[in-house]
Design a protein around this motif. Structure first.
Motif, PDB file in Angstrom:
ATOM      1  N   LEU A  38      -7.065   2.490  -8.879  1.00  0.00           N
ATOM      2  CA  LEU A  38      -6.785   3.169  -7.607  1.00  0.00           C
ATOM      3  C   LEU A  38      -5.403   3.808  -7.616  1.00  0.00           C
ATOM      4  O   LEU A  38      -5.198   4.868  -7.006  1.00  0.00           O
ATOM      5  CB  LEU A  38      -6.893   2.166  -6.459  1.00  0.00           C
ATOM      6  N   LEU A  39      -4.468   3.173  -8.316  1.00  0.00           N
ATOM      7  CA  LEU A  39      -3.109   3.709  -8.373  1.00  0.00           C
ATOM      8  C   LEU A  39      -3.045   5.010  -9.166  1.00  0.00           C
ATOM      9  O   LEU A  39      -2.376   5.974  -8.755  1.00  0.00           O
ATOM     10  CB  LEU A  39      -2.173   2.666  -8.995  1.00  0.00           C
ATOM     11  N   VAL A  40      -3.736   5.055 -10.311  1.00  0.00           N
ATOM     12  CA  VAL A  40      -3.669   6.253 -11.174  1.00  0.00           C
ATOM     13  C   VAL A  40      -4.719   7.285 -10.796  1.00  0.00           C
ATOM     14  O   VAL A  40      -4.664   8.424 -11.292  1.00  0.00           O
ATOM     15  CB  VAL A  40      -3.829   5.860 -12.658  1.00  0.00           C
ATOM     16  N   ARG A  41      -5.662   6.916  -9.946  1.00  0.00           N
ATOM     17  CA  ARG A  41      -6.793   7.799  -9.622  1.00  0.00           C
ATOM     18  C   ARG A  41      -6.369   9.200  -9.179  1.00  0.00           C
ATOM     19  O   ARG A  41      -6.950  10.193  -9.656  1.00  0.00           O
ATOM     20  CB  ARG A  41      -7.657   7.139  -8.556  1.00  0.00           C
ATOM     21  N   PRO A  42      -5.385   9.371  -8.275  1.00  0.00           N
ATOM     22  CA  PRO A  42      -5.068  10.731  -7.834  1.00  0.00           C
ATOM     23  C   PRO A  42      -4.609  11.656  -8.950  1.00  0.00           C
ATOM     24  O   PRO A  42      -4.777  12.878  -8.858  1.00  0.00           O
ATOM     25  CB  PRO A  42      -3.942  10.505  -6.808  1.00  0.00           C
TER      26      PRO A  42
END
Length: 450
Positions: free
Chosen positions: A332-336
């Motif tokens: 979720l942290l690296v997703r963007p």
């Protein structure tokens, strides 16, 4: 004078043991893909056709390695049981038989694979320009098959003896040798893609020789014959066949999922490749805990320590959940920003972002599934694993087909729906493995499992 660095302090009784086995195993697992990664980096300098040939041949070799992984898993559980029962000599006997089985299978693969190489390369869709390079690499690399399988079986022996450091050292040393030889043969001597293949053959043969030397020395120390045992080979084949069925079932799910993604469209298969590689990387890390579980549970059951096996199982499941939650947060942290590393296509980027939501949600489930799979392997419960994998595969196929049938051409839900179908399969695996682990049927004690 400061004390040397060691494992961190642990509050739970089983944490130190899990850490001791899982961490070296993780780094050994990570080092294995570096063989082909090194080949790709060097062969890429030869041109597109050579690199494409390497890619085609590598798929054949990786499939072979995945199908024969039972040599490591089956040997680990068998040796760990003997070790736990205090009968190290019999554990070494299992290891010797495992090495012989690896050699026999390796010779058989060469005998069958060499004449079938053109068909295998053609089946993977190699073009006329790529085919000669693929054939050269594949046929030379096939010669290392006995060594590759001996490495798998030897790794299983040492892990069964609760030794995870030596496989790490051998893996790293083999990889370094491969790097040096590959650069020398391909770029220094100008051997082309054949030089890359010969580098892998030599490096893997050297690694196999180390394992053979270790097992031979242990066999002599414990008075174990180096000749193959007919009963031992039969036992290894029986356990290996069940694990082979398990592995084939898993591979069918992965292949079908990729095939459905390809039929959804070009943007979908491109986005699926990114999401799947990220999921595979994280599962790869969790596999280190599962492999530690094979060794730990096998030892506990071999020593008839059912409470210890239960306690270790609970703790490793907790490790799996904690790792899954951590990896979910990382995704979720690296997703963007993740799509930026792989594509400039806005449609593909949107599809990646949607798929990664499901990838993140699956991480805790993946952690539990991987750990329980390793625990039941360590218990020697291969027959149940084979049937459970087969039935969960059949449960997945209708959901995958439904995604393909129900997705209109202009839908953006197709890839996320496919990953949700993949999640149904993971949940089904978690359910079947969890029900088994919560019962007592797998808790068979003693030096051998009937």
């Amino acid at each position: 004078m400061p004390k040397p660095l060691s494992a961190p302090p642990f509050r739970h009784a089983h944490d130190r043991e899990i850490f001791r086995l899982a961490v070296p195993t993780f780094f050994a697992l990570v080092s294995e893909p570096l063989f082909l990664l090194t080949d790709s980096a060097v062969v890429g300098r030869l041109g597109t056709e050579a690199l494409g040939g390497l890619g085609v041949a590598s798929q054949v070799l990786m499939t072979l390695a995945n199908l024969c992984i039972f040599l490591a898993y089956g040997t680990t559980s068998a040796v760990a049981r003997r070790f736990g029962a205090g009968d190290v000599g019999s554990g070494i006997r299992n290891g010797v038989d495992g090495l012989w089985l690896a050699v026999l299978i390796g010779i058989g693969v060469i005998a069958v694979g060499w004449p079938l190489s053109p068909w295998l390369v053609s089946a993977l869709g190699a073009s006329a320009d790529i085919t000669p390079h693929a054939l050269t690499y594949l046929r030379i690399s096939l010669l290392s098959t006995p060594a590759l399988l001996v490495i798998m079986a030897g790794t299983g022996v040492l892990r069964g003896l609760q030794n995870a450091r030596t496989p790490l050292v051998v893996a790293v040393a083999s990889n370094l040798a491969n790097i040096v030889l590959c650069v020398t043969f391909v770029l220094g001597l100008g051997w082309g893609i054949a030089g890359s293949a010969w580098a892998t053959v030599i490096a893997q043969t050297a690694g196999a020789a180390v394992y053979v030397a270790i097992v031979v020395r242990a066999a002599r120390r414990h008075g174990v014959s180096l000749a193959p045992s007919a009963s031992g080979l039969r036992s290894s084949v029986a356990a290996g066949f069940a694990l082979f069925v398990r592995t084939v079932s898993l591979r069918v799910v992965l292949v079908v999922t990729t095939a459905v993604a390809a039929r959804l469209g070009d943007p979908e298969i491109a986005a699926h490749q990114v999401a799947f590689q990220l999921w595979s990387l994280l599962v790869f890390a969790m596999d280190a805990i599962a492999i530690a579980g094979q060794a730990i549970i096998g030892r506990h059951l071999g020593s008839s320590d059912v409470p210890g096996a239960r306690a270790a199982t609970r703790r490793m499941v907790e490790w799996g959940v904690m790792a899954g939650l951590l990896f979910a947060a990382v995704v979720l942290l690296v997703r963007p920003w993740a799509p930026l590393l792989f594509t400039a296509d806005p449609e593909v980027s949107d599809l990646i972002l949607g798929a990664l939501l499901v990838v993140a949600a699956l991480q805790p489930v993946s952690g539990v599934v991987m750990v329980l799979d390793g625990i039941l392997m360590g218990a020697g419960d291969q027959r149940y694993l084979a049937w459970a994998s087969f039935w969960t595969m059949l449960a997945h196929l209708p959901f995958a087909a439904l995604v393909l049938w129900a997705t209109p051409e202009d839908s953006t839900f197709g890839l996320m729906g496919l990953w949700l179908a993949f999640g149904v399969w993971m949940l089904a695996r978690g359910l079947t493995l969890g029900l088994r682990a919560s019962g007592r049927a797998w808790l068979v004690t003693g030096a051998t499992r009937p």
